[in-house]
Design a protein around this motif. Structure first.
Motif, PDB file in Angstrom:
ATOM      1  N   SER A   1       0.831  -1.210   0.000  1.00  0.00           N
ATOM      2  CA  SER A   1       0.000   0.000   0.000  1.00  0.00           C
ATOM      3  C   SER A   1       0.862   1.255   0.000  1.00  0.00           C
ATOM      4  O   SER A   1       0.625   2.193  -0.763  1.00  0.00           O
ATOM      5  N   ASP A   2       1.884   1.265   0.858  1.00  0.00           N
ATOM      6  CA  ASP A   2       2.768   2.431   0.934  1.00  0.00           C
ATOM      7  C   ASP A   2       3.580   2.613  -0.344  1.00  0.00           C
ATOM      8  O   ASP A   2       4.068   3.703  -0.626  1.00  0.00           O
ATOM      9  N   ASN A   3       3.733   1.527  -1.115  1.00  0.00           N
ATOM     10  CA  ASN A   3       4.509   1.576  -2.354  1.00  0.00           C
ATOM     11  C   ASN A   3       3.613   1.721  -3.589  1.00  0.00           C
ATOM     12  O   ASN A   3       4.060   1.512  -4.716  1.00  0.00           O
ATOM     13  N   ALA A   4       2.328   2.056  -3.350  1.00  0.00           N
ATOM     14  CA  ALA A   4       1.350   2.283  -4.422  1.00  0.00           C
ATOM     15  C   ALA A   4       1.092   1.038  -5.269  1.00  0.00           C
ATOM     16  O   ALA A   4       0.679   1.145  -6.418  1.00  0.00           O
ATOM     17  N   GLN A   5       1.306  -0.141  -4.707  1.00  0.00           N
ATOM     18  CA  GLN A   5       0.971  -1.398  -5.389  1.00  0.00           C
ATOM     19  C   GLN A   5      -0.344  -1.911  -4.796  1.00  0.00           C
ATOM     20  O   GLN A   5      -0.392  -2.864  -4.019  1.00  0.00           O
ATOM     21  N   TYR A   6      -1.410  -1.228  -5.184  1.00  0.00           N
ATOM     22  CA  TYR A   6      -2.672  -1.370  -4.472  1.00  0.00           C
ATOM     23  C   TYR A   6      -3.353  -2.727  -4.678  1.00  0.00           C
ATOM     24  O   TYR A   6      -3.925  -3.273  -3.734  1.00  0.00           O
ATOM     25  N   GLN A   7      -3.302  -3.252  -5.870  1.00  0.00           N
ATOM     26  CA  GLN A   7      -3.945  -4.555  -6.091  1.00  0.00           C
ATOM     27  C   GLN A   7      -3.238  -5.663  -5.313  1.00  0.00           C
ATOM     28  O   GLN A   7      -3.884  -6.571  -4.784  1.00  0.00           O
ATOM     29  N   LEU A   8      -1.910  -5.572  -5.229  1.00  0.00           N
ATOM     30  CA  LEU A   8      -1.172  -6.549  -4.431  1.00  0.00           C
ATOM     31  C   LEU A   8      -1.513  -6.394  -2.950  1.00  0.00           C
ATOM     32  O   LEU A   8      -1.612  -7.391  -2.216  1.00  0.00           O
ATOM     33  N   ALA A   9      -1.683  -5.154  -2.509  1.00  0.00           N
ATOM     34  CA  ALA A   9      -2.064  -4.916  -1.111  1.00  0.00           C
ATOM     35  C   ALA A   9      -3.426  -5.537  -0.820  1.00  0.00           C
ATOM     36  O   ALA A   9      -3.611  -6.231   0.192  1.00  0.00           O
ATOM     37  N   LEU A  10      -4.396  -5.302  -1.710  1.00  0.00           N
ATOM     38  CA  LEU A  10      -5.730  -5.852  -1.493  1.00  0.00           C
ATOM     39  C   LEU A  10      -5.705  -7.387  -1.494  1.00  0.00           C
ATOM     40  O   LEU A  10      -6.418  -8.035  -0.724  1.00  0.00           O
ATOM     41  N   ALA A  11      -4.877  -7.961  -2.371  1.00  0.00           N
ATOM     42  CA  ALA A  11      -4.771  -9.422  -2.416  1.00  0.00           C
ATOM     43  C   ALA A  11      -4.240  -9.961  -1.093  1.00  0.00           C
ATOM     44  O   ALA A  11      -4.737 -10.983  -0.576  1.00  0.00           O
ATOM     45  N   ASP A  12      -3.253  -9.284  -0.519  1.00  0.00           N
ATOM     46  CA  ASP A  12      -2.717  -9.744   0.763  1.00  0.00           C
ATOM     47  C   ASP A  12      -3.740  -9.565   1.881  1.00  0.00           C
ATOM     48  O   ASP A  12      -3.842 -10.399   2.790  1.00  0.00           O
ATOM     49  N   TYR A  13      -4.490  -8.479   1.837  1.00  0.00           N
ATOM     50  CA  TYR A  13      -5.508  -8.278   2.868  1.00  0.00           C
ATOM     51  C   TYR A  13      -6.607  -9.334   2.766  1.00  0.00           C
ATOM     52  O   TYR A  13      -7.149  -9.778   3.789  1.00  0.00           O
ATOM     53  N   ARG A  14      -6.938  -9.744   1.542  1.00  0.00           N
ATOM     54  CA  ARG A  14      -7.926 -10.813   1.386  1.00  0.00           C
ATOM     55  C   ARG A  14      -7.404 -12.123   1.987  1.00  0.00           C
ATOM     56  O   ARG A  14      -8.154 -12.866   2.634  1.00  0.00           O
ATOM     57  N   LYS A  15      -6.121 -12.391   1.789  1.00  0.00           N
ATOM     58  CA  LYS A  15      -5.542 -13.600   2.381  1.00  0.00           C
ATOM     59  C   LYS A  15      -5.570 -13.519   3.914  1.00  0.00           C
ATOM     60  O   LYS A  15      -5.895 -14.497   4.596  1.00  0.00           O
ATOM     61  N   ALA A  16      -5.224 -12.349   4.433  1.00  0.00           N
ATOM     62  CA  ALA A  16      -5.233 -12.176   5.889  1.00  0.00           C
ATOM     63  C   ALA A  16      -6.646 -12.319   6.432  1.00  0.00           C
ATOM     64  O   ALA A  16      -6.861 -12.921   7.492  1.00  0.00           O
ATOM     65  N   ALA A  17      -7.626 -11.769   5.699  1.00  0.00           N
ATOM     66  CA  ALA A  17      -9.011 -11.849   6.153  1.00  0.00           C
ATOM     67  C   ALA A  17      -9.495 -13.297   6.189  1.00  0.00           C
ATOM     68  O   ALA A  17     -10.255 -13.691   7.087  1.00  0.00           O
ATOM     69  N   ALA A  18      -9.064 -14.074   5.222  1.00  0.00           N
ATOM     70  CA  ALA A  18      -9.468 -15.489   5.188  1.00  0.00           C
ATOM     71  C   ALA A  18      -8.895 -16.259   6.365  1.00  0.00           C
ATOM     72  O   ALA A  18      -9.460 -17.278   6.783  1.00  0.00           O
ATOM     73  N   LEU A  19      -7.771 -15.783   6.908  1.00  0.00           N
ATOM     74  CA  LEU A  19      -7.119 -16.476   8.017  1.00  0.00           C
ATOM     75  C   LEU A  19      -7.491 -15.903   9.376  1.00  0.00           C
ATOM     76  O   LEU A  19      -7.139 -16.474  10.411  1.00  0.00           O
ATOM     77  N   SER A  20      -8.160 -14.741   9.383  1.00  0.00           N
ATOM     78  CA  SER A  20      -8.466 -14.097  10.656  1.00  0.00           C
ATOM     79  C   SER A  20      -9.873 -13.509  10.596  1.00  0.00           C
ATOM     80  O   SER A  20     -10.812 -14.200  10.227  1.00  0.00           O
ATOM     81  N   SER A  21      -9.992 -12.217  10.921  1.00  0.00           N
ATOM     82  CA  SER A  21     -11.290 -11.541  10.939  1.00  0.00           C
ATOM     83  C   SER A  21     -11.307 -10.436   9.890  1.00  0.00           C
ATOM     84  O   SER A  21     -10.511  -9.486   9.985  1.00  0.00           O
ATOM     85  N   PRO A  22     -12.195 -10.490   8.912  1.00  0.00           N
ATOM     86  CA  PRO A  22     -12.235  -9.442   7.873  1.00  0.00           C
ATOM     87  C   PRO A  22     -12.476  -8.047   8.446  1.00  0.00           C
ATOM     88  O   PRO A  22     -11.914  -7.067   7.948  1.00  0.00           O
ATOM     89  N   GLU A  23     -13.288  -7.969   9.522  1.00  0.00           N
ATOM     90  CA  GLU A  23     -13.611  -6.663  10.092  1.00  0.00           C
ATOM     91  C   GLU A  23     -12.372  -5.949  10.626  1.00  0.00           C
ATOM     92  O   GLU A  23     -12.303  -4.718  10.595  1.00  0.00           O
TER      93      GLU A  23
END
Length: 239
Positions: free
Chosen positions: A20-42
């Motif tokens: 996100s800080d490096n303006a690679q937004y789609q990669l950031a969202l992909a990682d957040y989706r992976k994290a959400a699947a392993l934890s809590s999306p909220e």
């Protein structure tokens, strides 16, 4: 680390922040989706909201910040970002309300946000100058003598024709800026406005003497020109 421990959701969050800080937004969202699947999306709504804000997708960002603040109402970073979203959407009332919460919850708020809120108040209200000055003074009381805030207040006072109050405010910056030729020029200009020509002339001489000892730069050349212009004004008003 992810290669060795792919089940650790916090690693995806950390890499998502880096993307996100490096303006690679789609990669950031992909990682957040992976994290959400392993934890809590909220728990990721704030970080996801930041990505959408940086992408310029304001409606999406607003939805995520709303969701995060519903479960974490004391998260001042989320109020800060949601204020930016609302400001960019033209919702100044909402932005100011969020910044008010941000100022209340954060012990060390960013001075620039006080200036931003003051600008919005100036556009919104008939008594905008009074409201803006009150807010700036609240900021000065909370975080101390910050030239950025006081200079904004000085500009408002000058625009209202209250040059006496502008001068008082500029004097409060003496302890932090008196060695600066720029401060001396600003003081001299306000003193000239108040017909205190002798004091102004002395300040201009001090400023010029300091500038002559410094390496020449385009900005300092402009200060020399400003000194000459103010000195000419003093002569004209005294003639």
């Amino acid at each position: 680390m992810i290669e060795h421990k792919p089940e650790r959701y916090e690693l995806y969050i950390r890499r998502g922040l880096a993307y996100s800080d490096n303006a690679q937004y789609q990669l950031a969202l992909a990682d957040y989706r992976k994290a959400a699947a392993l934890s809590s999306p909220e728990a990721l709504d704030h970080d996801v909201g930041v990505v959408y804000y940086r992408m310029g997708e304001l409606e999406q960002a607003l939805r995520h910040f709303d969701a995060f603040l519903a479960q974490a109402p004391k998260s001042y970073p989320s109020y800060e970002y949601r204020a930016r979203v609302k400001r960019d959407m033209g919702d100044y009332h909402g932005a100011i309300a969020d910044l008010t919460q941000y100022f209340r919850l954060n012990d060390s708020p960013n001075p620039g946000h006080y200036v931003s809120a003051a600008d919005m108040l100036l556009e919104l209200e008939a008594n905008g100058p009074e409201s803006a000055l009150q807010l700036l003074d609240e900021g000065l009381e909370k975080i101390g003598v910050v030239p950025q805030l006081q200079r904004k207040a000085i500009a408002i006072e000058r625009a209202r024709g209250r040059k006496d109050l502008a001068l008082e405010r500029l004097q409060t910056l003496e302890s932090v800026l008196s060695s600066s030729p720029s401060w001396q020029l600003d003081m001299a200009e306000l003193l000239i406005d108040s017909k205190r020509h002798g004091e102004a002339a002395n300040l201009l001489k001090t400023a010029q003497a300091k500038l002559e000892k410094l390496r020449s730069t385009p900005a300092r050349i402009e200060l020399f020109k400003s000194i000459a212009a103010l000195e000419s004004r003093i002569k004209e008003e005294n003639s």
